[in-house]
Design an enzyme around this catalytic site. Structure first.
Site, mmCIF file in Angstrom:
data_model
loop_
_atom_site.group_PDB
_atom_site.id
_atom_site.type_symbol
_atom_site.label_atom_id
_atom_site.label_comp_id
_atom_site.label_asym_id
_atom_site.label_seq_id
_atom_site.Cartn_x
_atom_site.Cartn_y
_atom_site.Cartn_z
ATOM 1 N N CYS A 1 -30.486 -9.418 33.665
ATOM 2 C CA CYS A 1 -30.939 -9.846 34.726
ATOM 3 C C CYS A 1 -29.811 -10.006 35.900
ATOM 4 C CB CYS A 1 -31.745 -11.248 34.516
ATOM 5 S SG CYS A 1 -31.913 -12.388 36.002
ATOM 6 N N ASP B 1 0.638 4.442 -2.418
ATOM 7 C CA ASP B 1 0.427 5.909 -1.732
ATOM 8 C C ASP B 1 1.387 6.916 -2.196
ATOM 9 O OD1 ASP B 1 -1.731 4.857 -0.733
ATOM 10 O OD2 ASP B 1 -0.853 4.764 1.311
ATOM 11 N N GLU C 1 -24.133 -4.801 -12.310
ATOM 12 C CA GLU C 1 -24.775 -4.761 -11.016
ATOM 13 C C GLU C 1 -23.741 -4.034 -10.145
ATOM 14 O OE1 GLU C 1 -27.923 -5.842 -11.587
ATOM 15 O OE2 GLU C 1 -28.766 -5.959 -9.489
ATOM 16 N N ASP D 1 0.796 -1.240 0.028
ATOM 17 C CA ASP D 1 -0.006 0.238 0.162
ATOM 18 C C ASP D 1 0.861 1.369 -0.012
ATOM 19 O OD1 ASP D 1 -1.753 -1.989 0.249
ATOM 20 O OD2 ASP D 1 -2.796 -1.181 2.273
ATOM 21 N N LYS E 1 -28.713 -18.037 -19.566
ATOM 22 C CA LYS E 1 -28.526 -17.150 -20.804
ATOM 23 C C LYS E 1 -28.079 -18.164 -21.897
ATOM 24 C CE LYS E 1 -27.293 -12.938 -18.280
ATOM 25 N NZ LYS E 1 -26.296 -12.014 -17.989
ATOM 26 N N ILE F 1 -35.541 -9.370 -17.021
ATOM 27 C CA ILE F 1 -35.811 -10.691 -17.294
ATOM 28 C C ILE F 1 -37.000 -11.345 -16.700
ATOM 29 C CG2 ILE F 1 -34.304 -12.808 -17.708
ATOM 30 C CD1 ILE F 1 -32.237 -11.198 -15.952
ATOM 31 N N CYS G 1 -36.961 -9.522 36.084
ATOM 32 C CA CYS G 1 -36.564 -10.717 35.139
ATOM 33 C C CYS G 1 -37.810 -11.579 34.785
ATOM 34 C CB CYS G 1 -35.456 -11.534 35.633
ATOM 35 S SG CYS G 1 -35.061 -12.970 34.592
ATOM 36 N N LYS H 1 -27.527 -14.268 -9.876
ATOM 37 C CA LYS H 1 -28.357 -13.143 -10.039
ATOM 38 C C LYS H 1 -27.922 -12.131 -8.779
ATOM 39 C CE LYS H 1 -32.783 -11.429 -11.095
ATOM 40 N NZ LYS H 1 -32.764 -10.470 -10.221
HETATM 41 S S1 IVH Z 1 -28.830 -9.873 -17.650
HETATM 42 C C1 IVH Z 1 -31.793 -8.802 -20.897
HETATM 43 N N1 IVH Z 1 -27.491 -10.856 -15.717
HETATM 44 O O1 IVH Z 1 -31.765 -8.591 -13.006
HETATM 45 C C2 IVH Z 1 -31.250 -9.302 -19.581
HETATM 46 N N2 IVH Z 1 -29.064 -9.491 -14.982
HETATM 47 O O2 IVH Z 1 -34.598 -8.276 -14.246
HETATM 48 C C3 IVH Z 1 -30.758 -8.077 -18.786
HETATM 49 N N3 IVH Z 1 -29.333 -8.724 -12.631
HETATM 50 O O3 IVH Z 1 -32.418 -5.389 -13.342
HETATM 51 C C4 IVH Z 1 -30.323 -8.547 -17.561
HETATM 52 N N4 IVH Z 1 -27.725 -10.172 -12.152
HETATM 53 O O4 IVH Z 1 -30.171 -5.868 -12.685
HETATM 54 C C5 IVH Z 1 -28.523 -10.078 -15.812
HETATM 55 N N5 IVH Z 1 -26.212 -11.870 -14.142
HETATM 56 C C6 IVH Z 1 -26.945 -11.068 -14.278
HETATM 57 C C7 IVH Z 1 -27.840 -10.362 -13.371
HETATM 58 C C8 IVH Z 1 -28.814 -9.572 -13.806
HETATM 59 C C9 IVH Z 1 -28.613 -9.351 -11.633
HETATM 60 C C10 IVH Z 1 -30.457 -7.992 -12.503
HETATM 61 C C11 IVH Z 1 -30.625 -6.709 -13.182
HETATM 62 C C12 IVH Z 1 -31.758 -6.403 -13.803
HETATM 63 C C13 IVH Z 1 -32.508 -7.698 -13.469
HETATM 64 C C14 IVH Z 1 -33.451 -8.413 -14.722
#
Ligand code: IVH
Length: 698
Positions: free
Chosen positions: A452, A51, A193, A47, A314, A97, A434, A135
């Site tokens: 107590c 700095d 995110e 660090d 996906k 989604i 108590c 997610k």
């Molecule tokens: S893809 C078209 N991947 O979930 C798809 N979304 O309703 C676009 N989210 O508001 C989203 N983790 O903020 C994707 N690994 C992930 C995600 C993610 C969280 C959230 C995102 C969005 C909501 C989708």
């Protein structure tokens, strides 16, 4: 500063051009180091070195203000407070989604079946290739880069119109201000995110509490508040993190933009540009592998440093994604597969008080039953009177309840919006007596907890004290569990700790769920437990603020119980990690005649340990050293190595930091070893460990 030369000498008269080069080089270096530290979690320099170079850049920029650019590492926090957030129209809408509400494996099957149908696949066709990602539980963010520089950050908003939060997002160290590496397209929007790590959230709330500021209900709300902060200096104090998972507008390939074949390739490229990408993302084939990912992430969920509320599947091939297209505001090629929620809303039916081992009175909310975190919850802790007041919870209120993993369910706060409060609900007060034994309830000045004052006279405290005494890390009395202790106390058989050793087989055999055989087993276990160590004995006494580690330190330092009993506060504070609070707790405990009496009676009942000569801790060879063990050593088990190190006065820690003195690495050592090497720490093998243990003290 001895032996260290500045990377560059200060600019001479032909300043500007030379300074520009120096500045650029320093920025590139700082950006690389910050990436290693914040994104890769593998610091590449100490660090202090970072700095030093940072200050060098600051000095150069101060001398040449015309050369300051917004992507300089010194420019993350920009000046003035905004009057409000400006609206931003997304070049490409930010979609949501579809959510698979069913939380079992069938959620993955339903998605896979839909995709196969849409793609016209027959039963015998090969499985579809997917990417499965966590997610993240935060807020979606669109980061716009032009010519490789971050020019705008916007929230999702309604998907079409978001809010400009560039000033706050620039303060997030994990988000590059300029993209690293090659092949940076003229325009690219990175989506992902923004979230707050669990540990960062806890620390933030501790800081807020110490400053008398309001506490945040959960990491998501804290992150959302920080992002919408109008003052970048305040936003910079809120520890936010980021994961990238997709794209918005991008320069098309024919105009020099990138072309990706798969979502996986896209993630790899995002990583190479300097973005954090979840290491947990996996390629999966077909429904079974998706379901396995859902299960595996579910099992890991509580241990992850970030919050997730499900996983996202996906379709991996981007050509297939285009073919599948969208339905209204949702892509057909993705789905969110949720976990049972860990937070739910329910109503408070009553507020009771529970008495714990140390006599602490805990207000507990009795709730309308609610299914949360995979179980039906009817009680949740409110921690103490101050928490309860701060959350302004009263009977009849709608509240958010959280249950995560094995943690005790807790009331996070009241649902404020649109809440109708019943009139004339009296405020909750702590009882003066108590509820278990009727002794006076006291609160010491400066403490948050009510207690107590009945000590072991109080049945609730006696039960907890007995269970603690018998627990595995204390006297390790097998078979003395909760059901049995309840009976022994409720039927007035046991009145004190030493009474345990007076229990007779025929007395026990008559109790519920106890036969002759288990009664005999318990008596054998009692006999066996009498031969113990001083550390276990001290821990078993349940002295406030004396946990397992402190008990070990005390035993090592004093060697003999009588030496400890004779020690005053100053003498106690000589012990490793014992400060004024712990020392005072120990003094107070042994100053009470009934406690010393308990100790005498236990010894008279035959509890014994081998006493050692008092070891002045400083004379132990490894006193004051911290050691981390990683990997498999050729002959020593991890526990054996730990025991040897502790006996030599070292502290054995679980993670590597600047403060680590040595890392002992065996076969298949992983990230801890890498981190030790990055930090330049001494790394030893088993042979080296043995030499270290044999060493004379410094
Ligand atoms: S893809 C078209 N991947 O979930 C798809 N979304 O309703 C676009 N989210 O508001 C989203 N983790 O903020 C994707 N690994 C992930 C995600 C993610 C969280 C959230 C995102 C969005 C909501 C989708």
């Amino acid at each position: 500063m001895s032996g260290q030369t500045e990377l560059f000498s200060p600019p001479a008269q032909d300043g500007q051009a030379l300074a520009a080069m120096q500045i650029e080089e320093l920025r590139a270096q700082l950006t690389r180091w910050a990436h290693a530290y914040y994104v890769l979690d593998a610091p590449s320099v100490p660090d202090g070195e970072y700095d030093r170079v940072y200050q060098q850049l600051e000095r150069l920029e101060a001398a040449h203000p015309a050369l300051i650019t917004p992507d300089s590492p010194t420019q993350r926090v920009l000046g003035s407070v905004l009057p409000g957030l400006a609206a931003v129209r997304h070049a490409v809408p930010m979609l949501s989604i579809r959510t698979e509400t069913d939380t079992e494996a069938t959620g993955a099957q339903a998605f896979d079946a839909r995709i196969r149908r849409e793609l016209g696949l027959a039963e015998g066709d090969p499985p579809v290739e997917y990417i499965a990602e966590p997610k993240f539980d935060g807020l979606a963010m669109n980061l716009r880069y032009e010519q490789g520089r971050l020019v705008q950050a916007a929230t999702r908003g309604d998907g079409e119109l978001g809010e400009d939060v560039t000033h706050a997002i620039r303060t997030i160290r994990q988000i590059p201000l300029s993209l690293q590496g090659e092949q940076v397209p003229p325009v690219i929007e990175v989506r992902g995110e923004v979230y707050m790590r669990g540990a960062d959230f806890e620390r933030l709330n501790q800081r807020q509490q110490a400053a008398g500021e309001k506490l945040f209900v959960n990491p998501r709300n804290a992150a959302a508040g920080a992002v919408r902060q109008l003052d970048a200096r305040i936003a910079a104090q809120r520890p936010l993190s980021f994961f990238a998972y997709g794209l918005g507008e991008v320069t098309p390939p024919e105009q020099g933009g990138p072309r990706f074949a798969t979502h996986y390739a896209l993630l790899q490229r995002l990583k190479s540009w300097g973005f954090p990408v979840a290491a947990e993302a996996r390629i999966a084939h077909g429904a079974a592998e998706l379901a396995a990912f859902h299960r595996a992430m579910g099992a890991q969920r509580a241990a992850l440093p970030y919050g997730i509320d499900g996983v996202v599947y996906k379709v991996n091939g981007l050509a297939l994604q285009r073919q599948l297209g969208f339905v209204t505001r949702e892509p057909r090629w993705a789905v969110a597969h949720k976990y049972p929620p860990q937070e739910m809303v329910t109503t408070v039916q009553a507020i009771d008080v529970q008495v714990g081992r140390t006599g602490k009175l805990t207000p507990v909310a009795r709730l309308a039953p609610v299914f949360v975190g995979g179980a039906t919850v009817t009680n949740a802790t409110l921690h103490n009177l101050f928490e309860l007041r701060r959350k302004r919870v009263r009977v009849g209120d709608a509240v958010i309840v959280r249950r995560a993993g094995d943690v005790i369910p807790e009331v996070l706060g009241r649902v404020e919006e649109g809440a109708v409060r019943q009139p004339y609900v009296p405020n909750f007060h702590m009882p003066r007596a108590c509820p278990v034994c009727g002794s006076a309830v006291v609160r010491e000045p400066g403490e948050t907890d009510h207690r107590c004052s009945g000590g072991l006279f109080c049945g609730a405290q006696r039960k907890q004290a007995l269970l603690h005494f018998a627990s595995r890390k204390a006297m390790d009395i097998e078979g003395l569990g909760e059901k049995l202790v309840d009976q022994l106390v409720d039927q007035d058989i046991l009145h004190s700790l030493p009474g345990i050793y007076g229990l007779q087989v025929d007395q026990l055999a008559g109790l519920d769920r106890m036969g002759e055989k288990s009664a005999q087993n318990l008596c054998d276990a009692l006999e066996k437990s009498k031969h113990t160590t001083l550390a276990r004995f001290l821990y078993a006494l349940g002295i406030r603020n004396v946990g397992e580690a402190t008990a070990k330190d005390l035993a090592r330092h004093f060697g003999q119980l009588d030496a400890l009993l004779a020690a005053d506060v100053d003498a106690l504070m000589q012990v490793n990690d014992v400060g004024p609070v712990v020392a005072e707790s120990i003094r107070t405990f042994f100053a009470q005649p009934h406690n010393t009496e308990v100790v005498q009676q236990l010894r008279a009942a035959g509890v014994r340990w081998s006493e050692a000569a008092p070891a002045a801790a400083a004379r132990l060879p490894l006193a004051g050293k911290t050691v981390v063990l990683t990997g498999q050593l050729p002959t020593l088990s991890r526990d054996a190595a730990k025991d040897l190190l502790e006996a030599a006065g070292a502290k054995v820690a679980g993670s590597v930091s600047k403060k680590t003195s040595y890392v002992v690495a065996g076969a298949e050592a992983g990230s801890k070893l890498a981190k030790a090497q990055a930090l330049g720490l001494p790394v030893l093998d088993e042979e080296g460990l043995r030499r270290l243990l044999a060493k004379e003290p410094d």
